[in-house]
Design an enzyme around this catalytic site. Structure first.
Site, PDB file in Angstrom:
ATOM      1  N   PRO A  75       0.824  -1.211   0.000  1.00  0.00           N
ATOM      2  CA  PRO A  75       0.000   0.000   0.000  1.00  0.00           C
ATOM      3  C   PRO A  75       0.863   1.268   0.000  1.00  0.00           C
ATOM      4  CG  PRO A  75      -0.910  -1.617   1.495  1.00  0.00           C
ATOM      5  CD  PRO A  75       0.423  -2.151   1.045  1.00  0.00           C
ATOM      6  N   CYS A  76       0.425   2.265  -0.766  1.00  0.00           N
ATOM      7  CA  CYS A  76       1.287   3.422  -1.050  1.00  0.00           C
ATOM      8  C   CYS A  76       1.032   4.698  -0.264  1.00  0.00           C
ATOM      9  CB  CYS A  76       1.230   3.735  -2.536  1.00  0.00           C
ATOM     10  SG  CYS A  76      -0.396   4.310  -3.083  1.00  0.00           S
TER      11      CYS A  76
END
Length: 185
Positions: A75-76
């Site tokens: 996840p960014c």
């Protein structure tokens, strides 16, 4: 037939790409119930592990078949320029290390890691070198490129792709770029 494993698989965009490249997905990990529902519908033959990756034990990981390639993009939000910018120390940034745990335990022959271009500047530009060092410390020879996904979607989406293969050592990165990408990426 070559096989693939998918971590943080979402609705299966990377799985679709792996299939197009000739891989058979054998397992995937996704915690979000909506994304998992999409994945189940799109890829009924792949084993979907629907739980928080942090709760998956090492013994469970070792019991999974080792794929030829492991594909993941953690996840960014902690790396994104529009996100929280907490880097590898952020709650979601730390999930990178969970993907790394799969690689450490399974030692797939190759991996692809994808994330936002903000990873290059996260943690005062120290996060990305840490990511590369983490892969090479496991024995993967790595190369990377920054690519814009606008060839595949009607928007500018700068992404970093790190590709590695096990047992190559740190070697010549320029030569690895020629070997791995060979203009086909």
């Amino acid at each position: 037939m070559l096989t693939s494993g998918h971590i943080f698989c979402g609705g299966g965009g990377d799985t679709e790409g792996a299939i197009a490249a000739g891989y058979k997905p054998i397992w995937a990990v996704e915690n979000d119930p909506y994304a998992a529902a999409v994945y189940r519908k799109r890829f009924p033959g792949a084993r979907l592990i629907e739980q928080d990756i942090r709760t998956i034990t090492g013994d469970f990981i070792l019991g999974l078949p080792t794929p030829d390639i492991t594909i993941f993009g953690s996840p960014c939000p902690d790396f994104s320029l529009a996100g929280e910018r907490n880097g590898l120390a952020g709650v979601r940034g730390q999930l990178f290390f969970e993907g790394l745990r799969f690689l450490r335990l399974q030692r797939s022959s190759a991996f692809v890691f994808e994330n936002v271009d903000g990873l290059l500047s996260a943690d005062k530009a120290t996060a990305f070198p840490q990511v590369i060092q983490a892969f090479t410390s496991l024995g993967y020879r790595c190369t990377w490129q920054l690519r814009n996904g606008n060839r595949h979607a009607p928007q500018n989406r700068e992404r970093i792709f790190v590709v590695g293969y096990y047992g190559g050592g740190q070697g010549d990165t320029a030569q690895a770029n020629k070997e791995i990408f060979a203009g086909n990426f």
